[in-house]
Design a protein around this motif. Structure first.
Motif, short mmCIF file in Angstrom:
data_model
loop_
_atom_site.label_atom_id
_atom_site.label_comp_id
_atom_site.label_asym_id
_atom_site.label_seq_id
_atom_site.Cartn_x
_atom_site.Cartn_y
_atom_site.Cartn_z
N PRO A 109 -1.61 -78.53 -43.84
CA PRO A 109 -2.07 -78.24 -45.21
C PRO A 109 -1.46 -79.22 -46.20
CG PRO A 109 -0.48 -76.61 -44.47
CD PRO A 109 -0.80 -77.44 -43.28
N ASP A 110 -2.24 -79.56 -47.21
CA ASP A 110 -1.80 -80.55 -48.18
C ASP A 110 -2.02 -79.99 -49.58
OD1 ASP A 110 -2.15 -83.12 -49.95
OD2 ASP A 110 -1.29 -83.81 -48.05
N PRO A 111 -1.13 -80.26 -50.51
CA PRO A 111 -1.35 -79.78 -51.88
C PRO A 111 -2.68 -80.20 -52.47
CG PRO A 111 0.89 -80.60 -51.62
CD PRO A 111 0.16 -80.94 -50.37
N LEU A 112 -3.20 -81.36 -52.05
CA LEU A 112 -4.49 -81.82 -52.55
C LEU A 112 -5.60 -80.84 -52.16
CD1 LEU A 112 -6.26 -84.09 -53.82
CD2 LEU A 112 -6.43 -85.04 -51.53
N PHE A 113 -5.53 -80.31 -50.94
CA PHE A 113 -6.58 -79.41 -50.46
C PHE A 113 -6.56 -78.08 -51.20
CE2 PHE A 113 -5.74 -81.68 -46.20
CZ PHE A 113 -6.42 -82.80 -46.66
N SER A 114 -5.40 -77.60 -51.54
CA SER A 114 -5.32 -76.33 -52.24
C SER A 114 -5.62 -76.47 -53.73
CB SER A 114 -3.92 -75.73 -52.07
OG SER A 114 -2.94 -76.60 -52.61
N ARG A 115 -5.53 -77.67 -54.27
CA ARG A 115 -5.74 -77.87 -55.70
C ARG A 115 -7.20 -78.09 -56.05
NH1 ARG A 115 -2.01 -81.21 -56.23
NH2 ARG A 115 -3.17 -83.15 -56.00
N LEU A 116 -8.00 -78.63 -55.12
CA LEU A 116 -9.40 -78.93 -55.38
C LEU A 116 -10.29 -77.93 -54.68
CD1 LEU A 116 -9.38 -82.81 -55.02
CD2 LEU A 116 -9.26 -81.45 -57.09
N PRO A 117 -11.54 -77.77 -55.12
CA PRO A 117 -12.47 -76.85 -54.45
C PRO A 117 -12.93 -77.44 -53.13
CG PRO A 117 -13.58 -78.02 -56.23
CD PRO A 117 -12.14 -78.39 -56.33
N LEU A 149 -3.91 -73.76 -38.07
CA LEU A 149 -5.20 -74.13 -38.65
C LEU A 149 -5.87 -72.95 -39.35
CD1 LEU A 149 -6.77 -76.53 -35.98
CD2 LEU A 149 -5.75 -77.11 -38.18
N VAL A 150 -5.14 -71.86 -39.55
CA VAL A 150 -5.73 -70.71 -40.25
C VAL A 150 -6.14 -71.09 -41.67
CG1 VAL A 150 -5.25 -68.41 -41.12
CG2 VAL A 150 -4.53 -69.03 -38.83
N TRP A 151 -5.35 -71.91 -42.34
CA TRP A 151 -5.66 -72.31 -43.71
C TRP A 151 -7.01 -73.03 -43.77
CZ3 TRP A 151 -6.64 -77.26 -45.36
CH2 TRP A 151 -6.34 -78.29 -44.46
N LEU A 152 -7.32 -73.80 -42.74
CA LEU A 152 -8.58 -74.53 -42.72
C LEU A 152 -9.74 -73.59 -42.37
CD1 LEU A 152 -9.90 -77.30 -43.00
CD2 LEU A 152 -9.41 -77.71 -40.59
N ARG A 153 -9.47 -72.63 -41.50
CA ARG A 153 -10.52 -71.69 -41.12
C ARG A 153 -10.93 -70.82 -42.29
NH1 ARG A 153 -13.89 -68.92 -40.96
NH2 ARG A 153 -14.81 -67.62 -39.32
N ARG A 154 -10.06 -70.56 -43.21
CA ARG A 154 -10.37 -69.71 -44.35
C ARG A 154 -11.30 -70.37 -45.36
NH1 ARG A 154 -4.19 -67.41 -45.17
NH2 ARG A 154 -4.24 -65.99 -43.37
N VAL A 206 -1.03 -86.53 -38.68
CA VAL A 206 -1.01 -86.86 -40.10
C VAL A 206 0.20 -86.15 -40.70
CG1 VAL A 206 -2.21 -86.68 -42.31
CG2 VAL A 206 -3.50 -87.16 -40.22
N PRO A 207 1.10 -86.84 -41.36
CA PRO A 207 2.27 -86.15 -41.94
C PRO A 207 1.86 -85.25 -43.08
CG PRO A 207 2.23 -88.46 -42.59
CD PRO A 207 1.14 -88.30 -41.59
N ALA A 208 2.63 -84.19 -43.24
CA ALA A 208 2.37 -83.25 -44.34
C ALA A 208 2.58 -83.96 -45.68
CB ALA A 208 3.29 -82.04 -44.22
N GLY A 209 1.66 -83.72 -46.60
CA GLY A 209 1.76 -84.32 -47.93
C GLY A 209 1.32 -85.76 -48.01
N ALA A 210 0.61 -86.27 -47.00
CA ALA A 210 0.22 -87.68 -47.00
C ALA A 210 -0.77 -87.99 -48.11
CB ALA A 210 -0.37 -88.05 -45.64
N PHE A 211 -1.58 -86.99 -48.55
CA PHE A 211 -2.61 -87.25 -49.56
C PHE A 211 -2.31 -86.54 -50.88
CE2 PHE A 211 -4.60 -86.75 -45.31
CZ PHE A 211 -4.85 -88.09 -45.05
N SER A 212 -1.10 -86.09 -51.06
CA SER A 212 -0.79 -85.25 -52.23
C SER A 212 -0.91 -86.00 -53.55
CB SER A 212 0.62 -84.67 -52.09
OG SER A 212 1.58 -85.72 -51.98
#
Length: 627
Positions: A221-229, A257-262, A195-201
């Motif tokens: 990691p995607d900006p969408l994931f960091s912006r929503l709970p 995948l550390v960002w997802l594990r957190r 999946v390319p980075a920023g595909a769901f931003s």
């Protein structure tokens, strides 16, 4: 007056004028149920055994259900003029083909169900005209390709897109990023590997993203994931929170995948597939400190390379790391190199210069980088003057070598010293290459009697031009081996291993006998054969000379025959009889007299009579008469 009562009696018999009736609707198709008494109109034909869309549909219908039939195609005329249709279900048919513009008149359509069919691709014109579509269900098909413009007409209105259970390896991510109103996106059970980075931003309204059971090894990691709970929510959280499902993928649990594990979770069963130390472990049970990456290490690079100007050159660089490093090249002038008209960069780290120029020489830098760092290596390229042109009829060549190219010759002292100077790793005393030629080499090693239980010997070798190891298995009673099919002018690294049975463990083990490095002789330059244009011109000249000579000889023969036959054509000369001088008697004898025979020896003189003879030429007009 009597007529008036009669008219009064007849008036009730006259037909009363009926009120206007509404326009008659189309008859309901056979085996279907139609709701036409009240609005909205609906046509329900589930499981009716239909082979095609019924032609007698009521074009005013707002709902059309054709699920669980055997419809194989949707034609342009099947749904024409159904401008008020709001819901269309074609689920669980055998549809393989949808004509371009088949839904062009369905401008009011809100929901389209095409799941459970046999569609293999979706083109740009097949969904044209669906400007108000909100729900598009394409699951359980055989989709392998989705055109970039397939969703253009409904990109601003689409709220639910289901592409699950298909064969999609790639998606038009740029087109999916334009679905600004989509709430649910189902991509599960496909063949997506990345999946390319920023595909769901830009999907600001996305509430559920399902990527279960694909081939994803990592999720950027995607900006969408960091912006929503995302995910980190207690049970009973509001429905507006984004739900991400990514189980069933071969996740490579490293630092990416550390960002997802957190984002702690308690209700999902994702697991790690690699690296081996974490394979099979529950994703959320692996500590953050175990999600590590390894910086790249350059394992192979091309040796210093020298090529004449105008020739191609290939620079190789191999690196390992976790994640797999990406290799880039920097020119001696400091420019980042990529695919162009003069160079090609391959994913495996090879840089190919298609045509070298004198200014291309210098130190090229190979940069291998990943999430953990980068490593560099230098490769020197020397571009010499172009080779002198060869004449077309040149036959110069190297002096012939006695024997075939595989003939082995012991290295001379001069060549041996030169090769020792060029050798990077010293030759092991236990393994020696005693003789070598252009395509063959003789390898010898000492007896390994101190090692008990030797089953066989193994020879491993490869050239400096590639990384492919070649293996040869040798019987245990042999102490030499002739390597053939080698490339000329190459440097080879070779090692001999003894394969034996370990008495302590009973397992097969190996023990190195020694290693050596050697170079094969350069290939002989064969005699340069004349080029094709030269051969063609020579043949044409020779053939023309033969033809001209043949014509001259033929003319000479004709002239000679013409002279011999006295100026008459050869054909007429053959038809004419030969002319000879014949004498005839004048005393009345008939017929010509043949020529006198050769004179006989002189006889004694006798008396004789003198006869006068008249001589005339003998020819066809003087044929002898009968007796």
């Amino acid at each position: 007056m009597a007529v008036f009562p009669l008219l009064l009696c007849l008036l009730p018999l006259a037909p009363a004028s009926s009120p206007p009736q509404p326009a008659t609707s189309s008859p309901c198709p056979r085996r279907c149920r139609c709701q036409t008494q009240s609005l909205p109109l609906s046509v329900l034909c589930p499981g009716a055994g239909l082979l095609f869309v019924p032609p007698s549909l009521d074009r005013r219908a707002a709902e059309l259900r054709l699920a669980d039939n055997f419809i194989a195609a949707v034609r342009r005329r099947d749904l024409a003029n159904m401008t008020g249709l709001l819901h269309l279900s074609l689920s669980r048919n055998t549809i393989r083909h949808v004509a371009a513009g088949a839904f062009a008149d369905l401008r009011a359509l809100r929901a389209l169900h095409l799941d459970g069919n046999r569609l293999t691709s979706l083109g740009e014109g097949q969904l044209r005209g669906l400007i108000n579509l909100r729900h598009l269900i394409l699951s359980n098909n055989q989709l392998a390709a989705l055109a970039a413009g397939a969703l253009d007409d409904c990109a601003e209105t689409l709220e639910d897109l289901d592409l699950s259970y298909n064969n999609l390896e790639q998606l038009p991510w740029e087109a999916l990023g334009r679905l600004g109103n989509v709430n649910t996106l189902g991509l599960d059970h496909n063949l997506l590997a990345s999946v390319p980075a920023g595909a769901f931003s830009r999907l600001h309204k996305l509430a559920r993203l399902d990527m279960t059971s694909n081939r994803l090894t990592t999720i950027p990691p995607d900006p969408l994931f960091s912006r929503l709970p995302l995910l980190a929510r207690p049970r009973g959280s509001p429905a507006s929170a984004l739900v991400l499902a990514f189980g069933g993928n071969p996740l490579h649990c490293n630092c990416e995948l550390v960002w997802l594990r957190r984002l702690a979770r308690e209700d999902d069963l994702e697991a790690c597939a690699s690296p081996p130390a974490l394979g099979g472990r529950y994703f959320w049970a692996v500590g953050e400190e175990e999600f590590v990456c390894e910086p790249p290490v350059v394992t192979h690079r091309s040796p210093p390379l020298a090529v004449p100007a105008g020739r191609p050159a290939a620079l190789r660089c191999r690196a390992v790391g976790d994640p797999e490093p990406r290799v880039r090249w920097v020119s001696p002038q400091g420019r980042l190199l990529g695919n162009s008209s003069r160079a090609r960069a391959f994913p495996n780290g090879t840089l190919e210069l298609l045509v070298t120029e004198p200014g291309d020489g210098g130190i090229f830098t190979c940069i291998a980088a990943n999430a953990a760092g980068e490593a560099t290596a230098a490769v020197e390229l020397t571009v010499g003057p172009p080779p002198p042109p060869q004449l077309a009829n040149s036959t110069s060549c190297d002096p012939p070598r006695d024997g075939d190219p595989d003939a082995l010759t012991p290295p001379s002292a001069a060549s041996a010293s030169a090769k020792v100077a060029d050798t990077v790793a010293p030759t092991d005393r236990g393994v020696q290459v005693t003789e070598h030629g252009a395509t063959a080499a003789l390898v010898q090693w000492p007896d390994q009697r101190p090692v008990p239980g030797i089953r066989m010997y193994q020879i491993q070798y490869n050239s400096s031009a590639d990384d492919i190891l070649v293996y040869r298995m040798i019987p245990a009673d042999s102490h030499s081996f002739l390597l053939t099919d080698l490339a000329s002018g190459r440097t080879y690294d070779l090692c001999v291993l003894a394969v034996y049975e370990d008495g302590a463990t009973g397992l097969t083990a190996t023990r190195p006998v020694g290693c050596a490095r050697f170079s094969t002789e350069p290939a002989l330059r064969p005699c340069a054969a004349p080029h094709a244009p030269f051969l063609g011109g020579t043949m044409i000249i020779a053939l023309g000379g033969v033809i001209v000579a043949s014509v001259l000889v033929f003319i000479f023969v004709l002239l000679l025959r013409y002279k011999v036959h006295g100026g008459q054509p050869p054909g007429k000369a053959k038809a004419a009889a030969p002319v000879s001088s014949v004498c005839s008697q004048t005393n009345g004898a008939l017929g010509p007299v043949p020529s006198a025979p050769a004179p006989e020896p002189a006889a004694p003189p006798r008396a004789h009579t003198v006869v006068q003879l008249d001589c005339e030429p003998w020819g066809p007009s003087h044929e002898p008469a009968g007796p």
